[in-house]
Write an enzyme that holds these catalytic residues in place. Structure first.
Site, short mmCIF file in Angstrom:
data_model
loop_
_atom_site.label_atom_id
_atom_site.label_comp_id
_atom_site.label_asym_id
_atom_site.label_seq_id
_atom_site.Cartn_x
_atom_site.Cartn_y
_atom_site.Cartn_z
N LYS A 1 13.34 79.66 229.68
CA LYS A 1 13.54 78.89 230.91
C LYS A 1 13.49 79.78 232.14
O LYS A 1 13.18 79.33 233.23
CB LYS A 1 14.85 78.12 230.84
CG LYS A 1 14.79 76.98 229.84
CD LYS A 1 16.00 76.07 229.91
CE LYS A 1 15.82 74.83 229.07
NZ LYS A 1 15.75 75.09 227.61
C1 PLP Z 1 15.13 74.36 226.66
C2 PLP Z 1 14.84 74.98 225.35
C3 PLP Z 1 13.94 74.41 224.42
C4 PLP Z 1 13.27 73.07 224.66
O1 PLP Z 1 12.29 73.12 225.67
P1 PLP Z 1 11.74 71.78 226.35
O2 PLP Z 1 10.92 72.24 227.48
O3 PLP Z 1 12.95 71.01 226.77
O4 PLP Z 1 10.95 71.04 225.31
C5 PLP Z 1 13.68 75.09 223.25
N1 PLP Z 1 14.29 76.27 222.97
C6 PLP Z 1 15.15 76.85 223.84
C7 PLP Z 1 15.80 78.13 223.45
C8 PLP Z 1 15.46 76.24 225.05
O5 PLP Z 1 16.33 76.82 225.90
#
Ligand code: PLP
Length: 488
Positions: A113
């Site tokens: 993220k």
């Molecule tokens: C947010 C997150 C996801 C999911 O990603 P999306 O964009 O919501 O599909 C998967 N793995 C981790 C570690 C995350 O922080």
């Protein structure tokens, strides 16, 4: 480039006008009017570019109201070896010929993220500096979003972050990533309740339009278009790193929750990146897997959403999924509106047997679901076979990705977090703690700043008003300095 709503009820807007907005006024999501096409010659020319330069080539096609010089500057400040631990930003690691992991989790909070959020922080700062306004970001987190948002916004002038988290429900590591920040523009609010209580407070405050406007409340949730856009870049980067010629196709396996990450892959594919398959991997919360297998999209009630060992994928509905259905329907906004009329009422829709379902093959999606036993076994096997330690979310992606792997097509699995964030599962799989990257050794023993509050939206509103009024950029707010090491 202008942006329209998936539900057709928003006059076309510029990038800067949707950057700070949440949902479109009609309840839909912002989408570019058209996807800019990337030619084979351009893609070939991009092979030699470093990450910020590649990001400029892609992002600038979607943004025409920030000057090229400013945008280049913002991208160069965002994607640095200092913030992401290498010049490659998203290094590709090869497990065996044709099987790779794209390292997306080397940013400040060790989850993918950061790649989008770090850019968002700099884009917000740039936009606010132009207007002289300030912004109060209100968010709720159960784990990765909160730390990522706070680390992206820390110390940014004109921006405050009020982050709600369920008291005592996040891992110690994630809690410390947020609560140890010292910047006076970061406010941690531990709510006596669960994640849904936190989310309900954010909704209640956002639905109070007068309060929202008067106090300039904004969000950084996963429906933000700029977050998707930032993520498109690493699909190009991963493709270029895994191939030597544009004649090759690549498949991507994506651990998925809110459909933000894989939606960026879809956008890259629509722009012409030679992606063969987009492999959607879910955990036990298999809303998306169910859709891609059956055509039925059935968001779950929160009571049906289970707590798993890949917690960042524990979702009941996939917020960005509407963006894909918009494209699948041939951008038929009336159809999207009709489908989400049912979804917004807690219902479902089923596309099987409809003309839309027949078009699915054009978009390259396949899917699968993982579970706790498969996750632990994948972590163990990947360690034993390749000497690579992966986190539980990445393990779900690798597990499902391998089930769809095809001879002769390189498979790139997206690494969405580092194992140190989820040490319980690593201990369960390998009988030992994961190693900590440098700089994180004493994280949990640093002093913490937060306040504890009841799940009461009026109390949260009062807190925001009080802190904004008392804010003197530069000195830590008095109230929080008294809360060091309180009762979490
Ligand atoms: C947010 C997150 C996801 C999911 O990603 P999306 O964009 O919501 O599909 C998967 N793995 C981790 C570690 C995350 O922080």
């Amino acid at each position: 480039m202008r942006y329209i709503s998936t539900r057709g009820g928003m006059p076309p807007k510029k990038f800067s006008q949707i950057l700070l907005a949440g949902l479109a006024p009609d309840g839909g999501l912002a989408m570019p009017e058209a996807y800019p096409a990337v030619t084979a010659a351009e893609l070939e020319a991009w092979r030699g570019l470093d990450y910020p330069a590649l990001a400029f080539e892609i992002v600038s096609r979607f943004v025409d109201d920030i000057s090229a010089a400013d945008l280049r500057g913002i991208l160069a400040r965002t994607y640095t070896a200092g913030a992401f631990r290498s010049d490659e930003i998203t290094p590709l690691r090869t497990l065996e010929p044709g099987l790779h992991i794209l390292g997306l989790s080397n940013g400040p909070t060790l989850a993918f993220k950061d790649i989008a959020m770090q850019l968002l922080g700099n884009l917000f700062e740039h936009a606010l500096a132009r207007t002289g306004e300030d912004l109060n970001i209100l968010g709720a987190t159960s784990g990765d979003t909160g730390p990522s948002a706070e680390h992206a916004m820390r110390g940014k002038r004109g921006i405050r972050v009020f982050m709600l988290s369920p008291q005592g429900k996040m891992s110690r590591f994630q809690t410390a990533q947020m609560f140890s920040l010292k910047e006076p523009n970061i406010f941690n609010i531990a709510i006596r309740g669960v994640f849904d209580d936190c989310q309900d407070i954010v909704k209640a405050v956002s639905n109070d339009i007068t309060f929202k406007q008067r106090h300039r409340i904004g969000t950084v949730n996963s429906i933000n278009w700029a977050r998707i856009l930032a993520q498109v870049v690493y699909y190009f980067k991963g493709y270029l790193a895994a191939t030597t010629s544009n004649a090759e196709q690549v498949s991507f396996a994506v651990p998925s929750g809110n459909f933000g990450n894989v939606c960026a892959g879809h956008v890259a594919r629509m722009m012409g990146l030679p992606i063969r398959r987009l492999i959607v991997a879910t955990n036990e919360n298999d809303v998306l897997d169910e859709f891609f297998r059956t055509g039925c999209y059935r968001p779950r009630a929160t009571t049906e959403t289970v707590h798993t060992s890949s917690p960042s994928m524990d979702i009941s509905k996939a917020s960005n999924f509407e963006r894909f259905i918009f494209d699948l329907s041939g951008r038929d906004t009336a159809r999207v509106k009709e489908l989400w009329r049912a979804v917004d009422k807690g219902g479902a829709f089923d596309l099987s047997g409809t003309p839309l379902w027949e078009r699915m093959a054009d978009f390259g999606f396949v899917s699968g679901a993982s579970n706790h036993a498969a996750r632990i076994a994948t972590i163990r096997e990947t360690w034993a076979r390749y000497g690579e330690l992966i986190d539980p979310h990445t393990a779900d992606g690798l597990k499902v990705g391998q089930a769809h792997r095809e001879e002769g097509v390189p498979l790139v699995c997206l690494e969405t977090a580092l194992p140190v964030k989820f040490s319980d599962s690593i201990v369960e799989a390998l009988g030992r703690e994961p190693e900590r990257p440098a700089g994180y050794e004493n994280l949990e023993s640093l002093p913490q700043r937060y306040v504890v509050m009841n799940a009461d939206s009026d109390a949260v509103k009062a807190f925001i008003v009080e802190q904004v009024a008392g804010q003197d950029w530069g000195t830590p707010p008095a109230l929080l300095s008294g809360a060091y090491g309180a009762d979490v």
